[in-house]
Design an enzyme around this catalytic site. Structure first.
Site, mmCIF file in Angstrom:
data_model
loop_
_atom_site.group_PDB
_atom_site.id
_atom_site.type_symbol
_atom_site.label_atom_id
_atom_site.label_comp_id
_atom_site.label_asym_id
_atom_site.label_seq_id
_atom_site.Cartn_x
_atom_site.Cartn_y
_atom_site.Cartn_z
ATOM 1 N N HIS A 180 0.805 -1.213 0.000
ATOM 2 C CA HIS A 180 0.000 0.000 0.000
ATOM 3 C C HIS A 180 0.848 1.277 0.000
ATOM 4 C CE1 HIS A 180 -3.905 1.671 -0.087
ATOM 5 N NE2 HIS A 180 -4.518 0.773 0.665
ATOM 6 N N ARG A 181 2.154 1.142 0.175
ATOM 7 C CA ARG A 181 3.022 2.308 0.011
ATOM 8 C C ARG A 181 3.124 2.692 -1.461
ATOM 9 N NH1 ARG A 181 8.513 0.137 2.472
ATOM 10 N NH2 ARG A 181 7.900 -1.497 0.990
#
Length: 468
Positions: free
Chosen positions: A439-440
């Site tokens: 999710h980064r």
């Protein structure tokens, strides 16, 4: 007669900075004449079993390590007697230059042979070793003059006024043995310093420990079996297996991934009946004659097409430089369950392969993994992966990212289920897709669009015409 000299071959770094490997077997014996690039040993790294080719043509003078030994990168494993064609002087005798160690000066192996992963880092290279190893004198035959210990601490010898005996240093040094032998001695409550070594150079072998303790040989050399402790019989209550090789590497990689990259997982269930119909037609075509086609083949092609529309999922987080690296190529990894554990070899530049060639590469990759022939190069450099959990009858799961990758797609089992089709309920072929992403690197919208694209292609292969 031309002059000869002794050259030592140090264990090379076999890929991605691996610090050690286990000697599985020697393909040569002392006294054998070998040619350049002849396979001399089979070694196991944390990633693969590798055949080690000879960097020299000559005669085997000494094997420094025995099968089962875990050897650090840069440590000598074999000595050769080779022709001194270049006219170089022979190795320095005992007491000559070489840190006053009294050992033959080992030359760093040259790079004439183009070996896979060749190039061991030796003294002065700056490579941090896992630990410094020093060995105490042992009871038994004297060690050959070419046996070399870890570079961090030269081995004490009997001559040389500057040497200090181990007793004066206040440090107890460890007898020469392999990790499995030390484990066996510990289990039997033995002090290895009291066990005479009969192996090459005074190495303490498993047989030495068993004979010293009076115990019979164990039936399984790499596993320690615990007998029943309640006196109710001789049944085995537990089995202990050393954590090493692929299992050790996989565990470390999964822990790193799970606690470094914030995982998010999404699921999509798709009617793939049209895709299976397409596979059936392709199997009868001349272009795909003799080529294995499976749902995984179509899923792999769907991933490659969807990445063209959603490049964020083909990227890497560079923590050191604080950059997001987006790859303009796809090295497609396929998770494979093998007898040695989970491996994720990848197909290099999969995005550039036509569909028939992609299918062939998938088959070759799977066959190599099952046969234990996957190389370190096959296991490095992946950009995105697929795990086919459907072959185990599993519908869906939460795949863990391969370290350094932004996404992994899980392909579930294809099942015949009642499904809405053209306003009615019909039996259709249905599969669930599971997408985990970092999710980064990948926002929820990007991950959702990618998964929707893969699902749309598998639900209706003709949709590809609207995407490319």
């Amino acid at each position: 007669m031309s002059a000869t000299m002794i050259k030592e071959f140090r264990l090379p770094d076999l890929g991605e900075g691996l610090t050690e490997s286990e000697i599985l077997s020697w393909k040569v014996d002392v006294g054998d004449t070998v040619s350049l690039n002849q396979v001399i040993a089979e070694v196991e790294t944390a990633k693969a079993v590798v055949e080690l080719p000879s960097p020299f043509a000559g005669v085997i003078k000494e094997l420094h390590e025995q099968p089962g030994s875990v050897v650090e990168v840069g440590k000598p494993i074999v000595s050769f007697e080779v022709a001194d064609d270049a006219g170089a002087p022979p190795s320095a005798p005992s007491g000559a230059a070489g840190a006053g160690s009294g050992e033959t000066v080992a030359e760093t192996p040259k790079r004439e042979p183009n070996l896979v992963g060749y190039g061991a880092v030796v003294e002065g290279s700056g490579r941090p070793m896992r630990r410094a190893r020093t060995f105490a004198p042992v009871v038994g035959p004297a060690e050959p003059k070419h046996s070399v210990v870890g570079p961090a601490e030269p081995k004490p010898v009997a001559t040389g006024p500057a040497e200090t005996p181990p007793a004066e240093t206040g440090r107890a040094e460890r007898p020469r043995s392999t990790p499995p032998v030390r484990k066996l001695a510990k289990d039997l409550g033995l002090d290895l310093a009291q066990v005479p070594g009969t192996g090459p150079g005074g190495l303490i072998t498993r047989e030495d420990v068993q004979e010293f303790s009076g115990h019979a040989a164990e039936p399984v050399p790499q596993q320690r079996r615990e007998s029943s402790s309640d006196g109710a019989g001789t049944g085995e209550r537990e089995t202990r297996t050393p954590i090493k090789g692929v299992r050790k590497h996989t565990a470390a990689a999964m822990v790193q991934s799970a606690f470094t990259a914030p995982h998010a997982t999404e699921f999509l269930t798709v009617d793939v009946t049209p895709s299976l119909d397409l596979l059936a037609k392709l199997k009868t075509s001349r272009e795909f004659s003799g080529i294995k086609l499976t749902p995984l083949t179509l899923a792999a092609k769907a991933v490659l097409i969807a990445l063209g529309r959603n490049p964020a999922l083909n990227s890497r987080w560079d923590e050191e430089n604080q950059e997001i690296v987006t790859f303009n190529y796809v090295n497609l990894g396929i998770a494979a369950a093998t007898p040695r554990g989970l491996m994720v070899p990848n197909i290099k530049d999969a995005h550039a392969l036509p569909f028939p060639r992609l299918a062939q590469e998938l088959t070759a990759l799977a066959d190599a993994a099952r046969a234990g022939k996957t190389t370190p190069a096959d296991l490095s450099g992946g950009t995105i992966s697929i795990t086919n959990i459907g072959v185990f009858g599993i519908d869906a799961g939460t795949p863990i990212l391969n370290p350094g990758e932004a996404a992994i797609l899980g392909l579930g089992a294809v099942r015949t289920m009642p499904w809405e089709y053209r306003g009615e309920v019909a039996l259709r072929q249905v599969v669930t897709l599971s997408l985990s992403f970092d999710h980064r690197l990948v926002d929820g919208e990007q991950g959702s669009r990618f998964l929707a694209d893969v699902g749309a292609i598998l639900a209706e292969p003709g949709m590809v015409l609207t995407m490319v």
